[in-house]
Design an enzyme around this catalytic site. Sequence first.
Site, mmCIF file in Angstrom:
data_model
loop_
_atom_site.group_PDB
_atom_site.id
_atom_site.type_symbol
_atom_site.label_atom_id
_atom_site.label_comp_id
_atom_site.label_asym_id
_atom_site.label_seq_id
_atom_site.Cartn_x
_atom_site.Cartn_y
_atom_site.Cartn_z
ATOM 1 N N GLY A 131 85.950 13.729 62.788
ATOM 2 C CA GLY A 131 84.693 13.011 62.749
ATOM 3 C C GLY A 131 84.064 12.641 64.076
ATOM 4 N N GLY A 132 84.719 12.907 65.182
ATOM 5 C CA GLY A 132 84.184 12.495 66.480
ATOM 6 C C GLY A 132 82.823 13.085 66.796
ATOM 7 N N LYS A 133 82.622 14.354 66.474
ATOM 8 C CA LYS A 133 81.338 14.998 66.767
ATOM 9 C C LYS A 133 80.261 14.511 65.794
ATOM 10 C CE LYS A 133 83.781 19.101 68.454
ATOM 11 N NZ LYS A 133 85.091 18.723 67.893
ATOM 12 N N ASP A 151 84.062 18.887 55.007
ATOM 13 C CA ASP A 151 85.422 19.385 55.182
ATOM 14 C C ASP A 151 86.029 19.629 53.797
ATOM 15 O OD1 ASP A 151 87.423 19.357 57.839
ATOM 16 O OD2 ASP A 151 88.443 19.471 55.899
ATOM 17 N N ARG A 156 91.839 15.518 55.008
ATOM 18 C CA ARG A 156 90.976 15.482 56.193
ATOM 19 C C ARG A 156 89.627 14.848 55.861
ATOM 20 N NH1 ARG A 156 91.918 18.545 60.573
ATOM 21 N NH2 ARG A 156 89.722 19.138 60.758
ATOM 22 N N ASP A 183 83.286 24.939 50.605
ATOM 23 C CA ASP A 183 83.873 26.051 51.335
ATOM 24 C C ASP A 183 82.794 26.589 52.268
ATOM 25 O OD1 ASP A 183 84.826 28.463 52.286
ATOM 26 O OD2 ASP A 183 85.406 29.248 50.328
ATOM 27 N N ASP A 201 82.424 24.166 64.241
ATOM 28 C CA ASP A 201 83.630 23.923 65.031
ATOM 29 C C ASP A 201 84.796 24.459 64.207
ATOM 30 O OD1 ASP A 201 85.313 23.013 67.044
ATOM 31 O OD2 ASP A 201 85.508 21.030 66.141
ATOM 32 N N CYS A 254 88.978 25.814 69.658
ATOM 33 C CA CYS A 254 89.904 25.369 70.703
ATOM 34 C C CYS A 254 90.954 26.453 70.955
ATOM 35 C CB CYS A 254 90.555 24.032 70.340
ATOM 36 S SG CYS A 254 91.413 24.008 68.751
#
Length: 315
Positions: A131-133, A151, A156, A183, A201, A254
Amino acid sequence: LEGHFCNVVVTVFFEIEIGKYATARCCHFRKTLPRDFWRKRLNACLRAPVKHVARLNGFARDEALTYLPPDAMPVDGLPDCYVAERFDPPQPMMNSGLMPYYLMDGASIFPALALNVEEGDTVLDMCAAPGGKSLIFAEQLGHRGLLTSNDPSAPRRSRLARVLKEYIPNYIHDACVQVTSHDATRWNRYEKNAFDKILVDAPCSSDRHVLQDPKQLKEWSGSRIKQNAKRQEDMLVAAVDVLRIGGRIVYSTCALSGYENDRVVHRILKRRKDILKVIYPSNDVLGDRTMYGLHILPDNTPWGPIFFTVFERVA
């Protein structure tokens, strides 16, 4: 480059700690990367713990500042972000009742800022947990626009929903934020031209995490990179199809492997070649340029790895 780094982190670990797996892969890396780089510098950086930054809650910035530790220092190039020797787990603030700061990998903030969210936008955070973004987008929207934080994983998604409630004022959360469970690879089957800005992301190899988790490392195989890339490509195609003309997509991972980064972008540009263009980062942005984007590596920052590319839909 094709197979950029080709998951160097796992191979290095195999050579050092699980020698029987090393031969086939290590020959490739000796050809593609300077030995000292992948064997010493990058490997050591990837093994080191991530140095999180504390990003202030922009909905109560002045109050949040008073909850930072005395040694907190601002981070150049990252607005409202601070570093310190240690941050206590955030607790609700006295006046606003909101959490004062969110701890995250500093590199992961750059893709969110690159989306360039503005008040009134309709925004999709396609793989939003934890959730940071999404918090960054909510602050940029203010009390106008709509943020969809998605999500498909129930655990999550539960954490995501909790984070959004803890950091965003109720009147904004109730009016401008929704959490969904779709999805992402099938989103374009249900709607088109629905969003102004989309962050993809994407789930990826998560090399740094794998290297530091013996259980995940034992389960790792090269086929996972290809599986990830296929899913990432499907997500990105769906995102393009639900983006409005003139809208922006940021694709990020990442991962170290170019198979999940530039190669995915290359394939998307082929499949949607007449409607997309890449917006290349400016020279002053932190990170190493790739064919289509930027790669922030932990050998020259305390964060990452993070790769991201910015698209604009032009037709």
